[in-house]
Design an enzyme around this catalytic site. Structure first.
Site, PDB file in Angstrom:
ATOM      1  N   GLU A  75       0.827  -1.207   0.000  1.00  0.00           N
ATOM      2  CA  GLU A  75       0.000   0.000   0.000  1.00  0.00           C
ATOM      3  C   GLU A  75       0.862   1.257   0.000  1.00  0.00           C
ATOM      4  OE1 GLU A  75      -3.258   0.247  -0.439  1.00  0.00           O
ATOM      5  OE2 GLU A  75      -3.217  -1.928  -0.720  1.00  0.00           O
ATOM      6  N   SER A 100      18.529  -7.296  -9.805  1.00  0.00           N
ATOM      7  CA  SER A 100      17.338  -7.390 -10.646  1.00  0.00           C
ATOM      8  C   SER A 100      17.443  -8.334 -11.842  1.00  0.00           C
ATOM      9  CB  SER A 100      16.950  -5.991 -11.145  1.00  0.00           C
ATOM     10  OG  SER A 100      16.444  -5.214 -10.090  1.00  0.00           O
ATOM     11  N   HIS A 131       2.740 -10.075  -9.666  1.00  0.00           N
ATOM     12  CA  HIS A 131       4.180 -10.352  -9.717  1.00  0.00           C
ATOM     13  C   HIS A 131       4.949  -9.286  -8.946  1.00  0.00           C
ATOM     14  CE1 HIS A 131       8.098 -11.514 -11.207  1.00  0.00           C
ATOM     15  NE2 HIS A 131       8.299 -10.265 -11.561  1.00  0.00           N
ATOM     16  N   SER A 132       4.565  -8.052  -9.130  1.00  0.00           N
ATOM     17  CA  SER A 132       5.160  -6.923  -8.406  1.00  0.00           C
ATOM     18  C   SER A 132       4.199  -5.765  -8.529  1.00  0.00           C
ATOM     19  CB  SER A 132       6.526  -6.543  -9.013  1.00  0.00           C
ATOM     20  OG  SER A 132       6.345  -5.935 -10.289  1.00  0.00           O
TER      21      SER A 132
END
Length: 441
Positions: free
Chosen positions: A116, A201, A330-331
């Site tokens: 959030e 990443s 997923h993200s």
């Protein structure tokens, strides 16, 4: 003595009329004849002498295979938290079991709050662990000094090892207390003290690194192994194949832990590969392989325990494929409703939730109840919010930190760049406001 009869001769010995009258009999005779020939052929089989596949045998039967027998999925508990085989009942203490569960609840609370926060623009990026929390069972089966190479959805392993809530929040906010000094995206954790290599990443780069680290551990004589986490999407990268082959041929003590959650970002598994999941590839590379119910904490724990014994005692790599389902997106850069229905996700939440399954097991043992559940959830939320608020108030790392840690000592080129930046900041303070950055030490 028995006289060897060829299959053709055996079929010819049956009267032609009988064959025509009973085609089923003719078929069974042919099958019997083929089986008899196969048994004789097996008895006379000779191993190949070619160096590339020494366990193969010569055969006069042309065999073309498309698939092997599917690998079973090991589980300890059903979805109601009941142990299916009494001999597999975990021999653990109440303290040990409740720690795992408390970490699962804490991770879930941290995920909800930080997700959030990203949506509110307070941090730049986030990835949740929803639906996959049972992998914490794998962390519980490791030695604290086993090296971990994560992909990005392994915050639970760090939490289990004692990474504090403040450390999680400092990293996600990239503030001056962030161990990575603000140089990484959120959720790209790393901690030397917890033997957790910093996450990067690019997909699958950690796999060959894990093989190399495991080989180094083997050469050092340490009684440890490497745990390398990744998703099934990473198994489509070339680094995956290189890593498994390196580990297998060098007998490196590494556990490759694949979280097969069904979706490589937005690509369903049935569109990504045709074979029997990821586990079959481990067999192909000649390594010990386990497929496990990734929503079952105790199955994951047991599988990792056994894998670690093989890796450490025998110096052999192991591939674990944990079958699970990613409940969240997923993200924060993904909208999973574009490639799967919300009903499908809700059904998984209700019918096979790893947190609920573990809670039911604890309740069956008499180690957990509603009061403890509410108290732990309240404690976890309070702890997360407290660290969240503190991290958000801190300044960013000092500007000079962007030049440090590239080399042991700053090179002439870096010193020149640093001096140029300092002069620009001094000359144009209205364009280079450094009030949000920590003071230079």
């Amino acid at each position: 003595m028995f006289t060897r009869i060829s299959s053709r001769a055996l079929v010819r010995s049956i009267p032609s009329k009988a064959v025509k009258a009973t085609p089923a009999l003719a078929t069974s005779v042919k099958t019997f004849a083929t089986s008899a020939m196969s048994m004789n052929a097996k008895k006379d089989r000779v191993k190949v002498h070619f160096p590339g596949a020494l366990d193969s045998h010569f055969s006069q039967v042309l065999e073309i295979r498309e698939k092997m027998e599917p690998i079973d999925t090991f589980r300890v508990m059903d979805t109601d938290g009941k142990v299916l085989d009494p001999s597999l009942e975990p021999d653990v203490t109440e303290e040990f079991a409740t720690k795992i569960y408390k970490d699962m609840l804490t991770l879930n609370s941290m995920d909800m709050i930080l997700y959030e926060a990203q949506r509110q623009g307070r941090i730049s990026f986030y990835m949740t662990n929803a639906g996959e929390e049972a992998y914490i069972g794998s962390a519980a089966a490791l030695d604290p000094e086993d090296e971990i190479f994560g992909q990005y959805r392994e915050a639970g392993t760090l939490l289990y090892r004692g990474f504090t809530m403040d450390q999680f929040m400092n990293q996600c906010y990239s503030n001056d207390l962030d161990l990575g000094k603000g140089r990484q995206m959120p959720v790209h954790y790393g901690s030397k003290a917890h033997h957790f290599q910093t996450i990067s990443s690019p997909l699958a780069t950690q796999l060959p690194q894990a093989s190399g680290a495991a080989y180094a551990i083997k050469r050092s004589g340490r009684k440890n192994c490497v745990m390398c986490y990744f998703g099934e999407g990473a198994a489509s990268e070339g680094d995956f194949h290189a890593a498994l082959n390196i580990a297998a041929t060098t007998f490196a003590p590494v556990i490759f832990f694949c979280r097969n959650n069904g979706f490589a970002i937005s690509t369903p598994a049935n569109e990504q590969y045709k074979g029997d999941g990821i586990a079959s590839r481990g067999v192909g590379y000649g390594m010990h392989t386990i497929r496990v119910d990734g929503n079952d904490v105790w199955a994951v724990y047991k599988a990792t325990q056994e894998a670690r014994k093989i890796a450490v005692d025998q110096h052999k790599p192991v591939l674990i494929e944990a079958m699970t389902y990613r409940v969240g997106h997923h993200s924060t850069s993904d909208d999973s409703s574009a490639y799967r229905s919300k009903k499908e996700v809700e059904d998984w939440k209700r019918h096979d939730n790893p947190i609920v399954r573990m809670r039911k097991w604890l309740e069956n043992k008499g180690w957990w109840d509603e009061a403890k559940e509410n108290a732990q959830k309240s404690h976890a939320r309070t702890s997360v919010l407290k660290s969240f608020a503190a991290a958000e108030k801190r300044k960013k790392p000092a500007v000079s930190e962007m030049f440090n840690d590239v080399y042991d000592k700053l090179t002439p080129a870096l010193l020149e760049q640093k001096k140029e930046l300092e002069e620009l900041i001094k000359k144009y303070p209205e364009h280079y406001d450094t009030s949000d950055y920590a003071k230079e030490r």
